[in-house]
Scaffold this motif. Structure first.
Motif, PDB file in Angstrom:
ATOM      1  N   GLY A 198    -104.023-119.203 -12.194  1.00  0.00           N
ATOM      2  CA  GLY A 198    -102.642-119.003 -11.790  1.00  0.00           C
ATOM      3  C   GLY A 198    -102.446-117.906 -10.768  1.00  0.00           C
ATOM      4  N   VAL A 199    -101.228-117.844 -10.286  1.00  0.00           N
ATOM      5  CA  VAL A 199    -100.816-116.800  -9.348  1.00  0.00           C
ATOM      6  C   VAL A 199    -100.201-115.678 -10.171  1.00  0.00           C
ATOM      7  N   TRP A 200    -100.735-114.493 -10.010  1.00  0.00           N
ATOM      8  CA  TRP A 200    -100.253-113.291 -10.708  1.00  0.00           C
ATOM      9  C   TRP A 200    -100.083-112.198  -9.665  1.00  0.00           C
TER      10      TRP A 200
ATOM     11  N   ALA B 107    -102.478-125.869  -1.533  1.00  0.00           N
ATOM     12  CA  ALA B 107    -101.326-125.401  -0.768  1.00  0.00           C
ATOM     13  C   ALA B 107    -100.135-125.037  -1.645  1.00  0.00           C
ATOM     14  N   GLU B 108    -100.063-125.611  -2.822  1.00  0.00           N
ATOM     15  CA  GLU B 108     -98.956-125.296  -3.732  1.00  0.00           C
ATOM     16  C   GLU B 108     -98.974-123.822  -4.153  1.00  0.00           C
ATOM     17  N   GLN B 109    -100.147-123.188  -4.050  1.00  0.00           N
ATOM     18  CA  GLN B 109    -100.238-121.767  -4.398  1.00  0.00           C
ATOM     19  C   GLN B 109     -99.388-120.909  -3.468  1.00  0.00           C
ATOM     20  N   ASN B 110     -99.241-121.331  -2.220  1.00  0.00           N
ATOM     21  CA  ASN B 110     -98.397-120.572  -1.292  1.00  0.00           C
ATOM     22  C   ASN B 110     -96.947-120.555  -1.752  1.00  0.00           C
ATOM     23  N   LYS B 111     -96.475-121.648  -2.306  1.00  0.00           N
ATOM     24  CA  LYS B 111     -95.117-121.701  -2.858  1.00  0.00           C
ATOM     25  C   LYS B 111     -95.002-120.771  -4.062  1.00  0.00           C
ATOM     26  N   ALA B 112     -96.027-120.787  -4.894  1.00  0.00           N
ATOM     27  CA  ALA B 112     -96.021-119.923  -6.078  1.00  0.00           C
ATOM     28  C   ALA B 112     -96.008-118.456  -5.663  1.00  0.00           C
ATOM     29  N   LYS B 113     -96.749-118.113  -4.631  1.00  0.00           N
ATOM     30  CA  LYS B 113     -96.794-116.732  -4.160  1.00  0.00           C
ATOM     31  C   LYS B 113     -95.442-116.272  -3.621  1.00  0.00           C
ATOM     32  N   GLN B 114     -94.635-117.191  -3.130  1.00  0.00           N
ATOM     33  CA  GLN B 114     -93.301-116.838  -2.635  1.00  0.00           C
ATOM     34  C   GLN B 114     -92.410-116.328  -3.752  1.00  0.00           C
ATOM     35  N   VAL B 115     -92.623-116.822  -4.961  1.00  0.00           N
ATOM     36  CA  VAL B 115     -91.856-116.345  -6.121  1.00  0.00           C
ATOM     37  C   VAL B 115     -92.124-114.854  -6.322  1.00  0.00           C
TER      38      VAL B 115
ATOM     39  N   ALA C 152     -89.789-109.578 -14.556  1.00  0.00           N
ATOM     40  CA  ALA C 152     -90.544-110.381 -13.591  1.00  0.00           C
ATOM     41  C   ALA C 152     -89.650-111.389 -12.875  1.00  0.00           C
ATOM     42  N   GLY C 153     -89.893-111.543 -11.591  1.00  0.00           N
ATOM     43  CA  GLY C 153     -89.139-112.495 -10.787  1.00  0.00           C
ATOM     44  C   GLY C 153     -89.356-113.936 -11.219  1.00  0.00           C
ATOM     45  N   CYS C 154     -90.442-114.195 -11.937  1.00  0.00           N
ATOM     46  CA  CYS C 154     -90.774-115.552 -12.369  1.00  0.00           C
ATOM     47  C   CYS C 154     -90.338-115.847 -13.806  1.00  0.00           C
ATOM     48  N   ARG C 155     -89.666-114.921 -14.444  1.00  0.00           N
ATOM     49  CA  ARG C 155     -89.349-115.086 -15.876  1.00  0.00           C
ATOM     50  C   ARG C 155     -88.546-116.357 -16.171  1.00  0.00           C
ATOM     51  N   ASP C 156     -87.779-116.841 -15.222  1.00  0.00           N
ATOM     52  CA  ASP C 156     -86.994-118.059 -15.430  1.00  0.00           C
ATOM     53  C   ASP C 156     -87.614-119.270 -14.730  1.00  0.00           C
ATOM     54  N   THR C 157     -88.825-119.097 -14.229  1.00  0.00           N
ATOM     55  CA  THR C 157     -89.540-120.159 -13.525  1.00  0.00           C
ATOM     56  C   THR C 157     -90.402-120.933 -14.518  1.00  0.00           C
ATOM     57  N   GLN C 158     -90.520-122.215 -14.315  1.00  0.00           N
ATOM     58  CA  GLN C 158     -91.400-123.028 -15.150  1.00  0.00           C
ATOM     59  C   GLN C 158     -92.841-122.551 -14.944  1.00  0.00           C
TER      60      GLN C 158
ATOM     61  N   ASP D 100     -95.634-124.012 -15.086  1.00  0.00           N
ATOM     62  CA  ASP D 100     -96.440-124.944 -14.298  1.00  0.00           C
ATOM     63  C   ASP D 100     -96.332-124.669 -12.799  1.00  0.00           C
ATOM     64  N   THR D 101     -95.256-124.020 -12.377  1.00  0.00           N
ATOM     65  CA  THR D 101     -95.049-123.687 -10.972  1.00  0.00           C
ATOM     66  C   THR D 101     -96.045-122.639 -10.494  1.00  0.00           C
ATOM     67  N   LEU D 102     -96.521-121.797 -11.404  1.00  0.00           N
ATOM     68  CA  LEU D 102     -97.415-120.696 -11.043  1.00  0.00           C
ATOM     69  C   LEU D 102     -98.885-121.006 -11.274  1.00  0.00           C
TER      70      LEU D 102
END
Length: 93
Positions: free
Chosen positions: A55-57, A25-33, A10-16, A18-20
């Motif tokens: 969360g964003v999945w 509007a913060e969801q748009n940043k999460a979706k970029q991951v 997963a592209g988010c495996r090294d992401t905190q 809480d970011t997801l």
């Protein structure tokens, strides 16, 4: 190619985490991951099949996933997304 044990790729495996799991509007940043993630479909299938509410999945917010589930109540998401990935088709709301 469908990846059963997708979480290690997963592209988010090294992401905190809480970011997801954000609101507004913060969801748009999460979706970029998720945008360039190689296992985005597998992640989305997991969230849809297990009715994960937060969360964003797979590049989709909880609201977007609820809309998919509501509009396609009997869908087998693993099968749908596996076929879409094989055909290189993006699922959108």
């Amino acid at each position: 190619m469908w990846v059963e044990d997708w979480s290690m790729q997963a592209g988010c495996r090294d992401t905190q985490p809480d970011t997801l799991f954000v609101k507004g509007a913060e969801q748009n940043k999460a979706k970029q991951v998720c945008a360039s993630c190689l296992v985005r479909s597998e992640c989305l299938a997991e969230a849809l099949e297990n009715r994960i509410e937060w969360g964003v999945w797979g590049g989709m917010t909880e609201r977007e996933r609820r809309a998919l589930l509501r509009n396609n109540p009997g869908a087998s998401w693993g099968e749908v997304l596996r076929a879409a990935k094989a055909a290189d088709i993006r699922v959108t709301v």
